[in-house]
Write an enzyme that holds these catalytic residues in place. Structure first.
Site, PDB file in Angstrom:
ATOM      1  N   HIS A 195       0.827  -1.216   0.000  1.00  0.00           N
ATOM      2  CA  HIS A 195       0.000   0.000   0.000  1.00  0.00           C
ATOM      3  C   HIS A 195       0.854   1.256   0.000  1.00  0.00           C
ATOM      4  CE1 HIS A 195      -4.199  -0.804   0.197  1.00  0.00           C
ATOM      5  NE2 HIS A 195      -4.042  -1.757   1.085  1.00  0.00           N
ATOM      6  N   ASN A 445       4.089  -8.854 -11.897  1.00  0.00           N
ATOM      7  CA  ASN A 445       4.045  -9.127 -10.452  1.00  0.00           C
ATOM      8  C   ASN A 445       4.180 -10.634 -10.216  1.00  0.00           C
ATOM      9  OD1 ASN A 445       3.368  -6.436 -10.432  1.00  0.00           O
ATOM     10  ND2 ASN A 445       1.191  -6.796 -10.143  1.00  0.00           N
ATOM     11  N   ASP A 446       3.361 -11.396 -10.962  1.00  0.00           N
ATOM     12  CA  ASP A 446       3.451 -12.846 -10.779  1.00  0.00           C
ATOM     13  C   ASP A 446       4.655 -13.441 -11.489  1.00  0.00           C
ATOM     14  OD1 ASP A 446       1.451 -13.754  -8.994  1.00  0.00           O
ATOM     15  OD2 ASP A 446      -0.043 -13.090 -10.433  1.00  0.00           O
ATOM     16  N   ARG A 456       5.193 -12.589  -3.486  1.00  0.00           N
ATOM     17  CA  ARG A 456       5.055 -11.163  -3.802  1.00  0.00           C
ATOM     18  C   ARG A 456       4.486 -10.347  -2.647  1.00  0.00           C
ATOM     19  NH1 ARG A 456       0.255 -11.049  -8.340  1.00  0.00           N
ATOM     20  NH2 ARG A 456      -0.314  -9.021  -7.535  1.00  0.00           N
ATOM     21  N   CYS A 493       1.377  -5.469 -18.032  1.00  0.00           N
ATOM     22  CA  CYS A 493       0.321  -4.871 -17.205  1.00  0.00           C
ATOM     23  C   CYS A 493       0.613  -5.024 -15.711  1.00  0.00           C
ATOM     24  CB  CYS A 493      -1.041  -5.464 -17.551  1.00  0.00           C
ATOM     25  SG  CYS A 493      -1.172  -7.212 -17.184  1.00  0.00           S
TER      26      CYS A 493
HETATM   27  C1  PEP Z   1       0.567  -9.434 -12.428  1.00  0.00           C
HETATM   28  O1  PEP Z   1       0.694 -10.533 -11.865  1.00  0.00           O
HETATM   29  O2  PEP Z   1       1.531  -8.695 -12.736  1.00  0.00           O
HETATM   30  C2  PEP Z   1      -0.773  -8.922 -12.730  1.00  0.00           C
HETATM   31  C3  PEP Z   1      -0.924  -7.843 -13.471  1.00  0.00           C
HETATM   32  O3  PEP Z   1      -1.831  -9.571 -12.185  1.00  0.00           O
HETATM   33  P1  PEP Z   1      -2.227  -9.420 -10.629  1.00  0.00           P
HETATM   34  O4  PEP Z   1      -1.343  -8.375 -10.024  1.00  0.00           O
HETATM   35  O5  PEP Z   1      -3.659  -9.048 -10.600  1.00  0.00           O
HETATM   36  O6  PEP Z   1      -1.964 -10.807 -10.124  1.00  0.00           O
HETATM   37 MG    MG Z   2      -1.029 -11.850 -11.729  1.00  0.00          MG
END
Ligand code: PEP
Ligand code: MG
Length: 563
Positions: A195, A445-446, A456, A493
């Protein structure tokens, strides 16, 4: 900031850089008072009702205070304050405390006990809910302060600008902060997607997380914060520091003045898109320079739905987003239930390792009707907003048959199919995957979590959950190259797209669109406008030789002329 030579009398503390920028101001620590003892003598029976009233008054004041701040806040700050106020008046929580008080527990100890039980329940419910335990503890500390008749804890309000420091700031601490008063945030804990990071990005102030030795900085000490290098320096000559802040002002002016559509300095267009979760956030995106939506996180609509919404109900939710972009592009991500986003009607209850469990496409693979219904609803909403270019992608794809199955279902409904690249397996076979679908979008992120085998959500692994890790950059480059060779769009993304320097590197690798929190669009757009495509390509080549994330950042900034 040009690489500064550290002087002998200076002390430098290192952390993980999250938001660029230079600040120089006194440190202001936000420290929470120690928790009162968990046990205390039993309340006499004739005092219990009055104690319940005291507790009710305290929790009401906490909720009212947070709501009053929400009125003047905007965007995610507003949401955070409203959500935290909601916890302070959660009926289940209040009932639990009141029951304990009526059984003889004093209100402070009853508040501590009920909070611990709720924290435990949230932690069991999965990572996204577990993140909200910070909010719960924050509400607890505020109620206790009210019961003690002292002011609620929070970031210090001083008559001059400060650098806020803390362990990990609570969302309610950071929400509503004015960048004129708070010029940077540095935390000992936290991570690139916490956050604190999201709010700092929204405020556009430098932010560093996971600065392990931060406690060495005394309250009130003047510090120079360099958000791009991830350093906090004590003992800097004030004149030199002020000159560095002044130099950084030009960058800030460029961000404020920037207007889309985005292109590099030599005119190469780059599509910038927003990440949203419902009609309201999509409408907010229309007020920015976003050209469309690059990630519509549909599962966030259903986090508290006990039963699967009907096709018509879902279609109404999707249509609210499509109508915000009647002629634009909207990339809908099918349900990414599981792990950090538990959706009651779709998620398995008990898993030892939910991030490696039944999440994303795997949920709908076990219950294909969920996928069929969702695609029917998307197709229905798309027909009602015919000008919107609706693309659909599935999360957590790791096998070719999954991608083939999904693409077939989309095409049967006239929808344009894509997949998210979040699992290293998808990159290993990227050319084959790319052949099955019309586009890909990298969820960094993943992808970072699974490449680095680092949770994460962990506040202890910021160094690993950093998309600048060379291994992650290599996988992104391979994906972008496959997109280029097959002539198919490959976007990003995840949070990486919101980092202005990394955004330039991604474009240099051949990434065709960048989707991010709406608040990050101007700083990414302004940075792209400042560099040429040749510099982006040079940066993309340079990072592939780096041995760690620090070196990758440094060589990219040098190639882009940002250092
Ligand atoms: C990601 O994993 O980078 C992603 C955009 O999906 P989320 O953050 O919703 O898992
Ligand atoms: Mg993801």
């Amino acid at each position: 900031m040009p690489d500064r030579q550290t002087k002998e009398h200076e002390t430098v503390i290192h952390g993980t850089p999250v938001v660029d920028g230079i600040a120089f101001a006194p440190a202001a620590w936000t420290r929470r008072p120690p928790l009162p003892p968990e046990t205390a003598p039993e309340l006499p029976e004739d005092k219990r009702e009055a104690a319940v009233e005291d507790f009710e008054a305290a929790s009401k004041k906490v909720a009212e205070g947070l709501r009053a701040r929400a009125v003047s806040a905007e965007g995610s700050s507003k949401e955070v304050l409203e959500m935290t106020a909601g916890l302070a008046e959660d009926r289940g929580y209040l009932r639990m405390v009141k029951k304990d008080i009526m059984a003889g527990t004093p209100p402070i100890q009853a508040t501590i006990a009920a909070t611990s039980r709720f924290v435990e329940m949230f932690e069991k419910a999965g990572a996204l809910m577990a993140e909200r335990t910070t909010d719960l503890r924050d509400v607890r500390d505020r109620i206790i302060a009210r019961l003690q008749g002292v002011s609620e804890p929070g970031v210090p309000h001083l008559p001059y600008p400060v650098v806020v420091m803390g362990d990990d700031l609570s969302p309610a601490d950071t929400a509503g902060m004015d960048p004129k008063d708070y010029v940077a945030i540095v935390t000992e804990g936290g991570g690139p997607t916490s956050h604190t990071s999201i709010i700092a990005r929204q405020l556009g102030i430098p932010c560093i997380v996971a600065a392990r030795d931060l406690s060495e900085v005394p309250d009130g000490a003047d510090v120079l914060v360099d958000g791009s290098a991830g350093t906090v320096t004590m003992g800097v000559d004030p004149d030199e520091a002020r000159a560095l802040v002044q130099e950084d002002c030009a960058r800030i002016q460029r961000i404020r003045a920037w207007k889309g559509p985005a292109k590099t300095k030599d005119g190469v267009p780059v599509q910038l898109l927003s990440n949203i979760q419902d009609g309201a956030t999509a409408r907010l995106a229309t007020e920015s320079e976003a050209e469309g939506i690059g990630l519509f996180r549909t599962e966030l609509l259903f986090l508290s739905s006990a039963k699967e919404p009907s096709v018509d109900e879902q279609a109404a939710d999707y249509l609210a987003v499509f109508e915000a972009f009647p002629q634009g592009k909207v990339v809908v991500r099918t349900l990414d239930a599981g792990s950090d986003k538990p959706v009651p009607f779709a998620t398995l209850q008990e898993e030892f390792n939910p991030a490696l469990g039944v999440r994303g496409i795997r949920v709908t693979g076990q219950d294909p009707d969920l996928m069929l219904h969702q695609l029917d609803a998307i197709a229905q909403a798309s027909a009602e907003s015919p000008g919107t270019k609706v693309w659909v992608m599935a999360p957590m794809i790791s096998t070719l048959p999954e991608a083939e199955w999904f693409a077939g279902l989309c095409r049967e409904r006239g929808l344009k199919p894509g997949i998210m690249i979040e699992v290293p397996a998808a990159v290993i076979l990227i050319n084959k995957f790319m052949g099955l679908v019309d586009f890909v979008s990298i969820g960094t992120n993943d992808l970072t979590q699974y490449t680095m085998a680092a949770d994460r959500m962990s506040p202890h692994l910021a160094e690993y959950t950093d998309p600048w890790q060379p291994a992650v950059l290599e996988l992104i480059a391979l994906t972008a190259a496959a997109g280029q060779s097959q002539g198919k769009p490959a976007g990003v993304c995840g949070e990486a797209a919101a980092d202005p320097t990394l955004a330039c590197v991604l474009v240099g690798m051949g990434i065709t669109s960048l989707s991010m929190a709406t608040s990050a669009i101007s700083s990414v757009g302004a940075t792209l406008a400042h560099v040429t495509m040749a510099q982006c390509r040079e940066a993309a080549t340079a990072v592939r030789g780096a041995r760690d994330s620090k070196e990758a950042r440094a060589v990219a900034r040098a190639a882009l002329g940002l250092s």
